[in-house]
Design a protein around this motif. Sequence first.
Motif, PDB file in Angstrom:
ATOM      1  N   GLU A   1       0.831  -1.197   0.000  1.00 45.63           N
ATOM      2  CA  GLU A   1       0.000   0.000   0.000  1.00 45.63           C
ATOM      3  C   GLU A   1       0.871   1.256   0.000  1.00 45.63           C
ATOM      4  O   GLU A   1       0.670   2.183  -0.791  1.00 45.63           O
ATOM      5  N   LYS A   2       1.857   1.268   0.900  1.00 43.87           N
ATOM      6  CA  LYS A   2       2.742   2.429   1.058  1.00 43.87           C
ATOM      7  C   LYS A   2       3.581   2.670  -0.197  1.00 43.87           C
ATOM      8  O   LYS A   2       3.855   3.815  -0.578  1.00 43.87           O
ATOM      9  N   PHE A   3       3.981   1.589  -0.866  1.00 47.52           N
ATOM     10  CA  PHE A   3       4.795   1.701  -2.068  1.00 47.52           C
ATOM     11  C   PHE A   3       3.977   2.140  -3.279  1.00 47.52           C
ATOM     12  O   PHE A   3       4.400   2.989  -4.076  1.00 47.52           O
ATOM     13  N   LEU A   4       2.757   1.586  -3.417  1.00 45.49           N
ATOM     14  CA  LEU A   4       1.993   1.769  -4.647  1.00 45.49           C
ATOM     15  C   LEU A   4       1.072   2.989  -4.658  1.00 45.49           C
ATOM     16  O   LEU A   4       1.004   3.710  -5.659  1.00 45.49           O
TER      17      LEU A   4
ATOM     18  N   TYR B   1     -12.963   6.749   3.646  1.00 48.34           N
ATOM     19  CA  TYR B   1     -11.822   6.105   2.985  1.00 48.34           C
ATOM     20  C   TYR B   1     -10.942   7.149   2.298  1.00 48.34           C
ATOM     21  O   TYR B   1      -9.709   7.123   2.417  1.00 48.34           O
ATOM     22  N   ALA B   2     -11.559   8.065   1.555  1.00 49.89           N
ATOM     23  CA  ALA B   2     -10.798   9.077   0.817  1.00 49.89           C
ATOM     24  C   ALA B   2      -9.960   9.931   1.763  1.00 49.89           C
ATOM     25  O   ALA B   2      -8.779  10.205   1.498  1.00 49.89           O
TER      26      ALA B   2
ATOM     27  N   ALA C   1      -5.839  10.104   1.990  1.00 51.72           N
ATOM     28  CA  ALA C   1      -5.180  11.408   1.866  1.00 51.72           C
ATOM     29  C   ALA C   1      -4.229  11.645   3.033  1.00 51.72           C
ATOM     30  O   ALA C   1      -3.092  12.099   2.847  1.00 51.72           O
ATOM     31  N   LYS C   2      -4.683  11.326   4.227  1.00 54.32           N
ATOM     32  CA  LYS C   2      -3.866  11.542   5.432  1.00 54.32           C
ATOM     33  C   LYS C   2      -2.685  10.581   5.485  1.00 54.32           C
ATOM     34  O   LYS C   2      -1.560  10.960   5.837  1.00 54.32           O
ATOM     35  N   GLU C   3      -2.915   9.316   5.103  1.00 56.78           N
ATOM     36  CA  GLU C   3      -1.898   8.279   5.237  1.00 56.78           C
ATOM     37  C   GLU C   3      -0.851   8.335   4.119  1.00 56.78           C
ATOM     38  O   GLU C   3       0.336   8.128   4.369  1.00 56.78           O
ATOM     39  N   TYR C   4      -1.293   8.621   2.887  1.00 55.48           N
ATOM     40  CA  TYR C   4      -0.382   8.512   1.738  1.00 55.48           C
ATOM     41  C   TYR C   4      -0.336   9.749   0.848  1.00 55.48           C
ATOM     42  O   TYR C   4       0.348   9.744  -0.175  1.00 55.48           O
TER      43      TYR C   4
END
Length: 373
Positions: free
Chosen positions: A135-138, A152-153, A157-160
């Motif tokens: 997830e973090k890579f893609l 979810y959106a 946005a916050k995480e990645y």
Amino acid sequence: MKILAAVINNIETDQRLDKVCNSLLKFGYDVELIGTTLRGKPILNKPYKTSFIPIKNQEGFKLYAEFNFKLFVNLLLKADKNTILLANDLDSLFPYYLVSKIKNLPLVFDSHEIYSELPSLHNRPNTKRVWKILEKFLLPKIKYFYTVSNGYANWFAKEYGSTPVVVRNVPHLQKLNNKESFIFYPLPEVPPHHKIVLYQGALNMSRGLEYIIQAMQYMDNCVFWIAGDGPLRKKIEQLVLDLKLSHKIYFLGSVSPKVLKTITPLAEVGISLEQDLGISYRYALPNKIFDYFQARVPVLSTYLPEIKSIVEKYQVGRVIQRHDAEHIAEELTIMLKQGKKHYHDNLTTAALACCWENEEPKLKTIFEQIQKK
């Protein structure tokens, strides 16, 4: 242009993908949906192309490894310079990403859930870590990205730093009392003066099914129908037997979406009691909520934010405060006494607002942006 979409699950019952593919076909794209033979090969009659990847492994790491490798080869062979790649969920994204780089093709990602935060991963830290790394890579690399809820959106946005468009998983606007589309289906006999309470969807953990089953001990003059199947079925069937509730609770089994549309309007109340077992469920906005709206069936809902927000916005049901059988029975009793006619006008407003016809233009815009490049 050609669109290649794929998913690991059963493409016969995946309503979201069916709506997306039909819409893309309507927009003038040449659409192919690739499924698998996981748990059997469904018989399909779709207006768009379908194909299957044969799968030997039915679960665990070997399943995902086999699927990803075969999907990579499949996409590599089928994709040409006029192809748009459409990945669905994280478990199919890596081969799509590789092919998009190898062939310099546009990639669109539809995230139906937050894969690294699924409840099934809570006791599997190593598996969770693998999905989190992917997830973090893609995800930061995906330009064309849409998902099913505002929760979810905002999380993506916050995480990645991603900015997905929200395309909700809602049904087409449904006309009621259309006798021509009625499909006969064997249903349990309902005792006189009893009302039907309905759960429709997968029988998975964290759906609150154990609590509504326990609540039926305190309910009179109603029956509970469970339309769906899944890994939790044997456990909840045993619970029904242990509580001696077989005369009140009936399992309809797996029902096709087309048939389900004829069953849902029979219910007096629809159930959506998801539990807060991880971020993916916390911000979920299940399609059954909107199916209930289209059938003009009020909802007894969980307190989780996305579901609570939409039920309260349109005033189309009641929201539980906690997962407790007696409390759920009290709330359900109030709704059954009110009757679904009490909610009918609000449900009609919700049905008109929450339908695929209102989400489809967002999908069209995403793919039009790609063609303008």
